[in-house]
Design a protein around this motif. Sequence first.
Motif, PDB file in Angstrom:
ATOM      1  N   PHE A  56     -42.204 115.638  -0.921  1.00 45.67           N
ATOM      2  CA  PHE A  56     -41.381 116.801  -0.613  1.00 45.67           C
ATOM      3  C   PHE A  56     -40.041 116.261  -0.130  1.00 45.67           C
ATOM      4  O   PHE A  56     -39.906 115.078   0.207  1.00 45.67           O
ATOM      5  CB  PHE A  56     -42.025 117.729   0.422  1.00 45.67           C
ATOM      6  N   ILE A  57     -39.034 117.093  -0.083  1.00 41.67           N
ATOM      7  CA  ILE A  57     -37.715 116.648   0.346  1.00 41.67           C
ATOM      8  C   ILE A  57     -37.791 116.199   1.804  1.00 41.67           C
ATOM      9  O   ILE A  57     -38.284 116.924   2.667  1.00 41.67           O
ATOM     10  CB  ILE A  57     -36.678 117.766   0.174  1.00 41.67           C
ATOM     11  N   GLY A  58     -37.302 114.995   2.085  1.00 39.93           N
ATOM     12  CA  GLY A  58     -37.336 114.455   3.442  1.00 39.93           C
ATOM     13  C   GLY A  58     -38.649 113.813   3.822  1.00 39.93           C
ATOM     14  O   GLY A  58     -38.846 113.444   4.979  1.00 39.93           O
ATOM     15  N   GLN A  59     -39.550 113.644   2.850  1.00 35.46           N
ATOM     16  CA  GLN A  59     -40.891 113.131   3.160  1.00 35.46           C
ATOM     17  C   GLN A  59     -40.854 111.708   3.711  1.00 35.46           C
ATOM     18  O   GLN A  59     -41.609 111.381   4.630  1.00 35.46           O
ATOM     19  CB  GLN A  59     -41.783 113.159   1.915  1.00 35.46           C
ATOM     20  N   GLU A  60     -39.999 110.863   3.152  1.00 37.34           N
ATOM     21  CA  GLU A  60     -40.024 109.448   3.531  1.00 37.34           C
ATOM     22  C   GLU A  60     -39.795 109.270   5.031  1.00 37.34           C
ATOM     23  O   GLU A  60     -40.562 108.580   5.710  1.00 37.34           O
ATOM     24  CB  GLU A  60     -38.962 108.676   2.744  1.00 37.34           C
ATOM     25  N   THR A  61     -38.765 109.931   5.556  1.00 37.37           N
ATOM     26  CA  THR A  61     -38.478 109.820   6.985  1.00 37.37           C
ATOM     27  C   THR A  61     -39.590 110.433   7.819  1.00 37.37           C
ATOM     28  O   THR A  61     -40.029 109.865   8.819  1.00 37.37           O
ATOM     29  CB  THR A  61     -37.144 110.517   7.310  1.00 37.37           C
ATOM     30  N   THR A  62     -40.074 111.612   7.399  1.00 46.65           N
ATOM     31  CA  THR A  62     -41.115 112.316   8.150  1.00 46.65           C
ATOM     32  C   THR A  62     -42.395 111.496   8.210  1.00 46.65           C
ATOM     33  O   THR A  62     -42.999 111.337   9.289  1.00 46.65           O
ATOM     34  CB  THR A  62     -41.390 113.678   7.498  1.00 46.65           C
ATOM     35  N   SER A  63     -42.824 110.968   7.084  1.00 47.38           N
ATOM     36  CA  SER A  63     -44.064 110.181   7.043  1.00 47.38           C
ATOM     37  C   SER A  63     -43.924 108.888   7.831  1.00 47.38           C
ATOM     38  O   SER A  63     -44.868 108.454   8.498  1.00 47.38           O
ATOM     39  CB  SER A  63     -44.442 109.875   5.592  1.00 47.38           C
ATOM     40  N   ARG A  64     -42.751 108.281   7.768  1.00 47.41           N
ATOM     41  CA  ARG A  64     -42.550 107.031   8.500  1.00 47.41           C
ATOM     42  C   ARG A  64     -42.634 107.256  10.006  1.00 47.41           C
ATOM     43  O   ARG A  64     -43.242 106.456  10.734  1.00 47.41           O
ATOM     44  CB  ARG A  64     -41.202 106.416   8.126  1.00 47.41           C
ATOM     45  N   MET A  65     -42.050 108.346  10.489  1.00 51.93           N
ATOM     46  CA  MET A  65     -42.120 108.646  11.921  1.00 51.93           C
ATOM     47  C   MET A  65     -43.568 108.837  12.363  1.00 51.93           C
ATOM     48  O   MET A  65     -43.984 108.349  13.415  1.00 51.93           O
ATOM     49  CB  MET A  65     -41.308 109.904  12.235  1.00 51.93           C
ATOM     50  N   LYS A  66     -44.344 109.544  11.545  1.00 51.36           N
ATOM     51  CA  LYS A  66     -45.737 109.800  11.898  1.00 51.36           C
ATOM     52  C   LYS A  66     -46.563 108.519  11.814  1.00 51.36           C
ATOM     53  O   LYS A  66     -47.395 108.241  12.689  1.00 51.36           O
ATOM     54  CB  LYS A  66     -46.316 110.860  10.959  1.00 51.36           C
ATOM     55  N   ARG A  67     -46.347 107.755  10.778  1.00 49.27           N
ATOM     56  CA  ARG A  67     -47.143 106.545  10.558  1.00 49.27           C
ATOM     57  C   ARG A  67     -46.923 105.509  11.654  1.00 49.27           C
ATOM     58  O   ARG A  67     -47.859 104.863  12.112  1.00 49.27           O
ATOM     59  CB  ARG A  67     -46.799 105.966   9.185  1.00 49.27           C
ATOM     60  N   ARG A  68     -45.688 105.352  12.071  1.00 58.76           N
ATOM     61  CA  ARG A  68     -45.386 104.352  13.093  1.00 58.76           C
ATOM     62  C   ARG A  68     -45.810 104.790  14.485  1.00 58.76           C
ATOM     63  O   ARG A  68     -46.015 103.961  15.365  1.00 58.76           O
ATOM     64  CB  ARG A  68     -43.893 104.039  13.075  1.00 58.76           C
ATOM     65  N   GLY A  69     -45.927 106.102  14.689  1.00 60.92           N
ATOM     66  CA  GLY A  69     -46.369 106.594  15.982  1.00 60.92           C
ATOM     67  C   GLY A  69     -45.366 106.384  17.099  1.00 60.92           C
ATOM     68  O   GLY A  69     -45.700 106.531  18.278  1.00 60.92           O
ATOM     69  N   GLN A  70     -44.147 106.032  16.759  1.00 65.00           N
ATOM     70  CA  GLN A  70     -43.123 105.801  17.770  1.00 65.00           C
ATOM     71  C   GLN A  70     -42.256 107.056  17.934  1.00 65.00           C
ATOM     72  O   GLN A  70     -41.057 107.045  17.658  1.00 65.00           O
ATOM     73  CB  GLN A  70     -42.273 104.585  17.386  1.00 65.00           C
ATOM     74  N   ILE A  71     -42.860 108.139  18.360  1.00 63.13           N
ATOM     75  CA  ILE A  71     -42.147 109.404  18.519  1.00 63.13           C
ATOM     76  C   ILE A  71     -41.658 109.483  19.955  1.00 63.13           C
ATOM     77  O   ILE A  71     -42.432 109.724  20.880  1.00 63.13           O
ATOM     78  CB  ILE A  71     -43.060 110.591  18.154  1.00 63.13           C
ATOM     79  N   LYS A  72     -40.376 109.234  20.140  1.00 67.46           N
ATOM     80  CA  LYS A  72     -39.821 109.102  21.480  1.00 67.46           C
ATOM     81  C   LYS A  72     -39.526 110.441  22.144  1.00 67.46           C
ATOM     82  O   LYS A  72     -39.565 110.551  23.364  1.00 67.46           O
ATOM     83  CB  LYS A  72     -38.543 108.259  21.435  1.00 67.46           C
ATOM     84  N   SER A  73     -39.199 111.457  21.320  1.00 72.03           N
ATOM     85  CA  SER A  73     -38.780 112.745  21.866  1.00 72.03           C
ATOM     86  C   SER A  73     -39.581 113.877  21.252  1.00 72.03           C
ATOM     87  O   SER A  73     -39.887 113.855  20.053  1.00 72.03           O
ATOM     88  CB  SER A  73     -37.287 112.973  21.603  1.00 72.03           C
ATOM     89  N   ARG A  74     -39.913 114.857  22.067  1.00 75.28           N
ATOM     90  CA  ARG A  74     -40.577 116.078  21.592  1.00 75.28           C
ATOM     91  C   ARG A  74     -40.066 117.267  22.396  1.00 75.28           C
ATOM     92  O   ARG A  74     -39.550 117.120  23.505  1.00 75.28           O
ATOM     93  CB  ARG A  74     -42.092 115.987  21.742  1.00 75.28           C
ATOM     94  N   MET A  75     -40.253 118.454  21.808  1.00 73.98           N
ATOM     95  CA  MET A  75     -39.927 119.685  22.514  1.00 73.98           C
ATOM     96  C   MET A  75     -41.094 120.088  23.395  1.00 73.98           C
ATOM     97  O   MET A  75     -42.229 120.215  22.919  1.00 73.98           O
ATOM     98  CB  MET A  75     -39.597 120.797  21.514  1.00 73.98           C
ATOM     99  N   LEU A  76     -40.809 120.275  24.673  1.00 75.28           N
ATOM    100  CA  LEU A  76     -41.809 120.702  25.646  1.00 75.28           C
ATOM    101  C   LEU A  76     -41.258 121.890  26.425  1.00 75.28           C
ATOM    102  O   LEU A  76     -40.043 122.005  26.618  1.00 75.28           O
ATOM    103  CB  LEU A  76     -42.142 119.575  26.625  1.00 75.28           C
ATOM    104  N   PRO A  77     -42.145 122.762  26.909  1.00 73.85           N
ATOM    105  CA  PRO A  77     -41.673 123.827  27.794  1.00 73.85           C
ATOM    106  C   PRO A  77     -41.332 123.262  29.167  1.00 73.85           C
ATOM    107  O   PRO A  77     -41.940 122.294  29.625  1.00 73.85           O
ATOM    108  CB  PRO A  77     -42.870 124.784  27.869  1.00 73.85           C
ATOM    109  N   ILE A  78     -40.325 123.860  29.785  1.00 75.58           N
ATOM    110  CA  ILE A  78     -39.992 123.521  31.165  1.00 75.58           C
ATOM    111  C   ILE A  78     -40.022 124.795  31.999  1.00 75.58           C
ATOM    112  O   ILE A  78     -39.697 125.883  31.516  1.00 75.58           O
ATOM    113  CB  ILE A  78     -38.621 122.834  31.280  1.00 75.58           C
ATOM    114  N   ASP A  79     -40.446 124.656  33.236  1.00 79.86           N
ATOM    115  CA  ASP A  79     -40.492 125.765  34.197  1.00 79.86           C
ATOM    116  C   ASP A  79     -39.456 125.532  35.287  1.00 79.86           C
ATOM    117  O   ASP A  79     -39.138 124.383  35.622  1.00 79.86           O
ATOM    118  CB  ASP A  79     -41.884 125.876  34.823  1.00 79.86           C
TER     119      ASP A  79
END
Length: 273
Positions: free
Chosen positions: A181-204
């Motif tokens: 799919f369009i953008g698959q290479e970057t998306t799959s690489r991020m998931k495969r490496r498991g080095q996800i430094k930032s995510r969206m989380l709720p804050i209170d």
Amino acid sequence: MTTNPSIAALTSRALIAVSGEDWRGFLQGLLTQDVETLAPGEARFGALLNPQGRLLFDLFVIGQGDGAWIDVEAAHREALIMRLTMYRLRAKVQITADETPVLAAFGSDPGAGWIVDPRLPALGWRGYGVAATPNAEEADYDVHRLALGVPGPADWGVEKTYPIEANFDLLNGIDFKKGCFIGQETTSRMKRRGQIKSRMLPIDFDGAPPASGSEVLNGERRAGEVLSGRDGRAIALVRLDRIVDGELTADGQLVRTERPDWIGDAANPPAAA
């Protein structure tokens, strides 16, 4: 005692009808979600990315007998139609705006004709052309979504955010087994490496939300950015390794990150390389 569901008209969403003998193969090669196995009456969450793997449009694909509906932000419908038309080339596909209303139900089961939200069952149900009278506002649904810590379109903008940062991988928005799919290479690489430094989380926090774009600070160190929110609750894009210890502030007020159950271990900082 049976409680009636809350039903809201989602006027911020609009539909695109995609039909024609090539519609499945056409969408399959573009979207993050598998549509080859999509059944009539089934909805799947996904996105169209740019070639660099950043979010262009979030969307739901809803199976129809001879095609599909695409549920997208109303403000971006014409832009998505133009983008799909550009990709169509010689495919035998028709792409048109559809004025069927989009509804959301939450709080209790609304009955037949509704589709469980494919992102997270706790979000409730989505309805397309369902005969139902709204008894709530879209703002009420937004409060419900925010309480569950699920980010929305106001949080990722256009061509700014990677879908994994917006938790699409945890909200059934990416099929990593479907093929290209369009953008698959970057998306799959991020998931495969498991080095996800930032995510969206709720804050209170107490009171009104910090201004959108405000820095989340751990002491004097930047730990993230506030996105959209309401009184007492917002979504922030945070560096997972910078929110573990210390006191967090944003726009001069104390904030607290939350890790909803559906996020699980994905909110842990990545292991050192």
